[in-house]
Design a protein around this motif. Structure first.
Motif, short mmCIF file in Angstrom:
data_model
loop_
_atom_site.label_atom_id
_atom_site.label_comp_id
_atom_site.label_asym_id
_atom_site.label_seq_id
_atom_site.Cartn_x
_atom_site.Cartn_y
_atom_site.Cartn_z
N PHE A 51 0.82 -1.21 0.00
CA PHE A 51 0.00 0.00 0.00
C PHE A 51 0.85 1.26 0.00
CE2 PHE A 51 -2.49 3.35 2.06
CZ PHE A 51 -3.61 3.36 1.23
N SER A 52 2.06 1.18 0.53
CA SER A 52 2.93 2.36 0.56
C SER A 52 3.27 2.87 -0.83
CB SER A 52 4.22 2.04 1.34
OG SER A 52 4.89 0.94 0.73
N SER A 53 3.04 2.05 -1.86
CA SER A 53 3.31 2.50 -3.24
C SER A 53 2.22 3.44 -3.76
CB SER A 53 3.44 1.29 -4.17
OG SER A 53 2.20 0.62 -4.31
N HIS A 54 1.07 3.50 -3.09
CA HIS A 54 0.01 4.41 -3.52
C HIS A 54 0.49 5.86 -3.34
CE1 HIS A 54 -3.72 1.64 -3.42
NE2 HIS A 54 -2.64 0.89 -3.46
N PRO A 55 0.47 6.66 -4.38
CA PRO A 55 0.96 8.05 -4.24
C PRO A 55 0.09 8.89 -3.31
CG PRO A 55 -0.01 7.69 -6.42
CD PRO A 55 0.10 6.34 -5.77
N ILE A 56 -1.19 8.58 -3.22
CA ILE A 56 -2.10 9.20 -2.26
C ILE A 56 -2.73 8.08 -1.45
CG2 ILE A 56 -4.26 10.51 -1.99
CD1 ILE A 56 -3.59 12.04 -4.50
N PRO A 57 -2.72 8.17 -0.10
CA PRO A 57 -3.29 7.09 0.71
C PRO A 57 -4.80 7.00 0.54
CG PRO A 57 -2.65 8.95 2.10
CD PRO A 57 -2.13 9.25 0.73
N ASN A 58 -5.22 6.18 -0.40
CA ASN A 58 -6.62 6.01 -0.73
C ASN A 58 -6.84 4.57 -1.13
OD1 ASN A 58 -9.05 6.17 -2.85
ND2 ASN A 58 -9.19 7.96 -1.53
N ARG A 59 -8.07 4.05 -0.95
CA ARG A 59 -8.32 2.65 -1.28
C ARG A 59 -8.20 2.38 -2.78
NH1 ARG A 59 -14.03 1.18 -2.07
NH2 ARG A 59 -15.34 3.04 -2.31
N PHE A 60 -8.43 3.40 -3.60
CA PHE A 60 -8.19 3.29 -5.04
C PHE A 60 -6.81 3.85 -5.37
CE2 PHE A 60 -13.00 3.70 -5.12
CZ PHE A 60 -13.21 2.36 -5.39
N TYR A 61 -6.50 3.97 -6.65
CA TYR A 61 -5.22 4.52 -7.08
C TYR A 61 -5.45 5.98 -7.51
CZ TYR A 61 -4.21 -0.43 -7.16
OH TYR A 61 -4.08 -1.75 -6.81
N GLY A 96 -9.27 -3.36 2.91
CA GLY A 96 -8.44 -4.37 3.57
C GLY A 96 -6.97 -4.10 3.35
N LYS A 97 -6.59 -3.83 2.11
CA LYS A 97 -5.19 -3.53 1.80
C LYS A 97 -4.75 -2.25 2.49
CE LYS A 97 -2.00 -2.66 -2.03
NZ LYS A 97 -1.84 -2.45 -3.49
N GLN A 98 -5.61 -1.26 2.56
CA GLN A 98 -5.23 0.01 3.15
C GLN A 98 -5.11 -0.07 4.67
OE1 GLN A 98 -7.80 3.32 2.19
NE2 GLN A 98 -6.58 4.77 3.36
N LEU A 99 -6.00 -0.82 5.32
CA LEU A 99 -6.10 -0.75 6.78
C LEU A 99 -5.52 -1.94 7.52
CD1 LEU A 99 -9.76 0.60 7.04
CD2 LEU A 99 -7.64 1.92 7.12
N ILE A 100 -5.46 -3.13 6.87
CA ILE A 100 -5.12 -4.34 7.63
C ILE A 100 -3.85 -5.00 7.11
CG2 ILE A 100 -5.95 -6.57 8.46
CD1 ILE A 100 -8.81 -5.56 8.05
N TRP A 101 -3.80 -5.33 5.83
CA TRP A 101 -2.64 -6.09 5.31
C TRP A 101 -1.88 -5.24 4.28
CZ3 TRP A 101 -7.64 -8.37 5.17
CH2 TRP A 101 -8.35 -8.21 3.98
N GLN A 102 -1.40 -4.10 4.71
CA GLN A 102 -0.75 -3.15 3.81
C GLN A 102 0.49 -3.71 3.13
OE1 GLN A 102 0.09 0.49 5.91
NE2 GLN A 102 -2.06 1.07 6.03
N ASP A 103 1.24 -4.54 3.83
CA ASP A 103 2.54 -4.99 3.31
C ASP A 103 2.49 -6.43 2.81
OD1 ASP A 103 3.79 -2.54 3.97
OD2 ASP A 103 3.97 -3.18 6.05
N PHE A 104 1.29 -6.92 2.46
CA PHE A 104 1.16 -8.30 2.00
C PHE A 104 0.39 -8.33 0.67
CE2 PHE A 104 1.61 -8.43 6.58
CZ PHE A 104 2.62 -9.37 6.75
N PRO A 105 1.02 -7.84 -0.40
CA PRO A 105 0.31 -7.77 -1.70
C PRO A 105 -0.09 -9.13 -2.24
CG PRO A 105 2.64 -7.24 -1.96
CD PRO A 105 2.38 -7.27 -0.49
N ASP A 106 0.72 -10.17 -1.97
CA ASP A 106 0.36 -11.51 -2.47
C ASP A 106 -0.94 -11.99 -1.83
OD1 ASP A 106 2.56 -11.62 -4.13
OD2 ASP A 106 3.82 -12.66 -2.67
#
Length: 206
Positions: free
Chosen positions: A43-53, A146-156
């Motif tokens: 999730f840290s790759s998102h340029p703006i912290p948002n659930r979308f891109y 979920g990606k934004q709030l819980i499993w930010q560092d687990f893209p797989d």
């Protein structure tokens, strides 16, 4: 894509891509380093912290070209929107408020049934609570929270989380149905059919 702004509009804008299941997104803005993000990245790759891109852009009254390069193993769905930066912030706040109200209700329902289980020792309430929790998590996985709030560092995990969690949800829904309707007594053939459903959902989750 060529973009420019009207003279009366502010230069700060946001390009939003409203679909979370895109493996790799490369965004190129004039004079800027490329931004690389996507569902295969944390999730840290998102340029703006948002659930979308969402990509911050600077528009001028002269036409400029912005480029997106997209790769995905899934269907390529690319819904784009351009916002004034202040409008994007205001709309995002409203969206998150409604999302959290909804999931607050789901959490309250799950906790209520969990308390009933501990109080009455009836596993029917436990299965319903687990069904509600897995359904809520599956929906969180599907809308990007979920990606934004819980499993930010687990893209797989993020790439398979929705199908896994909703399959687990199917298991608990089927078990709850069996216990609530007493199908082993009332409808033995239906009980056996539901057992096959449980097995199928379990295999999909695995």
């Amino acid at each position: 894509m060529p973009l420019k702004r009207s003279p009366e509009l502010a230069a700060n804008a946001v390009l939003e891509l409203m679909y979370i299941y895109i493996d790799r997104i490369e965004f190129y803005a004039p004079g800027k380093a490329p931004v690389i993000t996507g569902s295969a990245y944390p999730f840290s790759s998102h340029p703006i912290p948002n659930r979308f891109y969402a990509f911050p852009i600077q528009l001028t009254t002269q036409e400029q070209f912005f480029y997106l390069r997209i790769q995905s193993e899934d269907a390529l769905t690319v819904p784009l929107a351009i916002w004034q930066a202040d409008q994007f912030i205001a709309d995002s706040q409203k969206d998150y408020m409604l999302q959290f109200l909804y999931y607050g209700g789901v959490l309250a329902l799950a906790l209520y049934n969990l308390l009933l289980y501990f109080s009455l020792k009836d596993r029917t309430y436990l299965y319903y609570s687990l069904y509600t929790i897995s359904l809520g998590l599956g929906m969180l996985a599907g809308n990007g929270l979920g990606k934004q709030l819980i499993w930010q560092d687990f893209p797989d995990w993020n790439r398979v989380s929705q199908s896994t969690l909703l399959s687990v949800c199917g298991v608990f829904a089927a078990v709850f149905t069996q216990r609530y309707l007493q199908t082993h007594v009332q409808a033995p053939k239906t009980h056996i059919f539901i057992n096959f459903l449980i097995l199928g959902f379990g295999l999909i989750a695995g």
